[in-house]
Design a protein around this motif. Structure first.
Motif, PDB file in Angstrom:
ATOM      1  N   SER A 258      36.890  45.164  45.094  1.00 50.10           N
ATOM      2  CA  SER A 258      36.945  43.893  45.289  1.00 50.10           C
ATOM      3  C   SER A 258      35.590  43.059  45.193  1.00 50.10           C
ATOM      4  CB  SER A 258      37.932  43.292  46.426  1.00 50.10           C
ATOM      5  OG  SER A 258      37.251  43.940  47.523  1.00 50.10           O
ATOM      6  N   GLU A 259      34.647  43.660  45.856  1.00 52.22           N
ATOM      7  CA  GLU A 259      33.334  43.198  46.071  1.00 52.22           C
ATOM      8  C   GLU A 259      32.693  43.058  44.832  1.00 52.22           C
ATOM      9  OE1 GLU A 259      31.005  45.070  49.184  1.00 52.22           O
ATOM     10  OE2 GLU A 259      32.535  44.467  50.823  1.00 52.22           O
ATOM     11  N   ARG A 260      32.774  44.161  44.060  1.00 47.53           N
ATOM     12  CA  ARG A 260      32.105  44.096  42.758  1.00 47.53           C
ATOM     13  C   ARG A 260      32.788  43.124  41.772  1.00 47.53           C
ATOM     14  NH1 ARG A 260      27.703  44.493  39.748  1.00 47.53           N
ATOM     15  NH2 ARG A 260      28.020  45.696  37.846  1.00 47.53           N
ATOM     16  N   ARG A 261      34.322  43.087  41.732  1.00 47.92           N
ATOM     17  CA  ARG A 261      34.909  42.340  41.167  1.00 47.92           C
ATOM     18  C   ARG A 261      34.466  40.844  41.285  1.00 47.92           C
ATOM     19  NH1 ARG A 261      41.039  43.547  42.042  1.00 47.92           N
ATOM     20  NH2 ARG A 261      40.375  42.100  43.904  1.00 47.92           N
ATOM     21  N   ASP A 262      34.481  40.342  42.883  1.00 43.16           N
ATOM     22  CA  ASP A 262      34.013  38.936  42.943  1.00 43.16           C
ATOM     23  C   ASP A 262      32.338  38.842  42.500  1.00 43.16           C
ATOM     24  OD1 ASP A 262      36.537  38.944  44.141  1.00 43.16           O
ATOM     25  OD2 ASP A 262      35.849  38.955  46.233  1.00 43.16           O
ATOM     26  N   GLN A 263      31.789  39.669  42.614  1.00 42.06           N
ATOM     27  CA  GLN A 263      30.421  39.393  42.244  1.00 42.06           C
ATOM     28  C   GLN A 263      30.094  39.211  40.818  1.00 42.06           C
ATOM     29  OE1 GLN A 263      27.852  43.075  42.246  1.00 42.06           O
ATOM     30  NE2 GLN A 263      26.112  41.867  42.788  1.00 42.06           N
TER      31      GLN A 263
END
Length: 316
Positions: free
Chosen positions: A276-281
């Motif tokens: 999720s963090e990578r996706r949001d970035q």
């Protein structure tokens, strides 16, 4: 000296490490491990079930397959059309999803001449693909837009469809899309439309006129594709690339239109499996690329300029 029938433990360990890197979406590391495996005289082939097969690169009839750079693909977009439609697929993982999608199209082609082009960036076993499919094996992590563009350059159809592997068609969709695109005022169409009030938040909309067509299934005529250009290759992740593309089509004076056709959307695994963090970035980075080009372009939206809406006492 002939190669052994079974790969040595070192090669197996490298292949297992590569499988873990691919699962973590670390494609640069995975490609480096593939190169080390090939230096040791073996080729790793990714299977549809998520596993892999190791083959001796020097085995009779099984040389290591070259993988092209995305920008080495010869374009036929400007040539005369030789099919009714070109359908484009991208395999970054899960080739079985794309195989399901191709087979669903073939059930409902109804005598139309349909070209299927698969861009494969993970080295899928070529024997898995249905007959008659054009497969482009690309080297390295080309990025979503560059990989898509490599496939689009091979289009010989009068209309061009970009389809995600999560989509399965459940009936005849090509003829309604062809009929919609015969209107010269329509630039891009598909079953999944979105609109925005503020160029920040987008929501699903049944249309017919919308602000963008989502890239799950997006269709356009070849001449329009040549005019407005292909996907922006700065988009290495897929999010928002379809919106930016749709806005360029609308900026050419054409409409984005929803075509209600029978399709089923399965789980979008590229989204689900990305942390999720990578996706949001990645999503935020892509959104700002879009905004840098189309900030304030409310003239391209269905809702129009919010300042004018406020003077009228709310949205139309």
């Amino acid at each position: 000296m002939p190669m052994p029938d079974a790969p040595p433990a070192e090669v197996v360990a490298l292949a297992q490490e590569r499988a873990g890197r691919r699962m973590a979406k670390d494609f640069a590391a995975a490609d480096g491990l593939r190169a080390r495996i090939e230096e040791l005289g073996w080729t790793v082939l990714d299977a549809a079930d998520g596993g892999f097969v190791l083959e001796a690169a020097t085995a009779v009839g099984k040389p290591a397959r070259p993988r092209a750079d995305a920008h080495e693909i010869v374009s036929v977009l400007a040539d005369p059309a030789a099919a009714d439609a070109s359908v484009h697929w991208l395999v970054e993982e899960w080739p079985q999803d794309v195989i399901r999608g191709i087979e669903s199209f073939r059930r409902y082609e109804a005598g139309l001449r349909v070209q299927h082009v698969v861009v494969d960036v993970v080295g899928t076993d070529p024997t898995l693909w249905p007959d008659g499919v054009e497969v482009l094996e690309l080297a390295g992590d080309a990025g979503w837009a560059a990989a898509r563009n490599a496939g689009l350059h091979r289009s010989v159809g009068e209309i061009v469809l970009v389809v995600d592997g999560s989509v399965e068609i459940m009936g005849g969709i090509l003829e309604p899309i062809r009929q919609t695109l015969r209107d010269p005022n329509v630039g891009v169409c598909g079953p999944f439309g979105i609109v925005t009030d503020d160029l920040r938040e987008f929501r699903d909309d049944a249309g017919p006129d919308v602000d963008a067509i989502e890239g799950y299934l997006l269709a356009i005529r070849r001449p329009v594709l040549l005019e407005v250009g292909l996907f922006d290759e700065k988009f290495r992740f897929y999010r928002t690339c379809d919106i930016e593309f749709s806005f360029r089509v609308k900026d050419s004076g054409r409409r984005a239109v929803v075509v209600p056709v029978p399709v089923r959307r399965h789980e979008h695994r590229a989204w689900i499996t990305t942390p999720s963090e990578r996706r949001d970035q990645l999503s935020k980075r892509n959104y700002y690329r879009f905004l840098d080009r189309f900030r304030g372009r409310f003239d391209l939206t269905v809702a129009g300029d919010p300042k004018r809406r406020d003077r009228r006492g709310g949205p139309p």
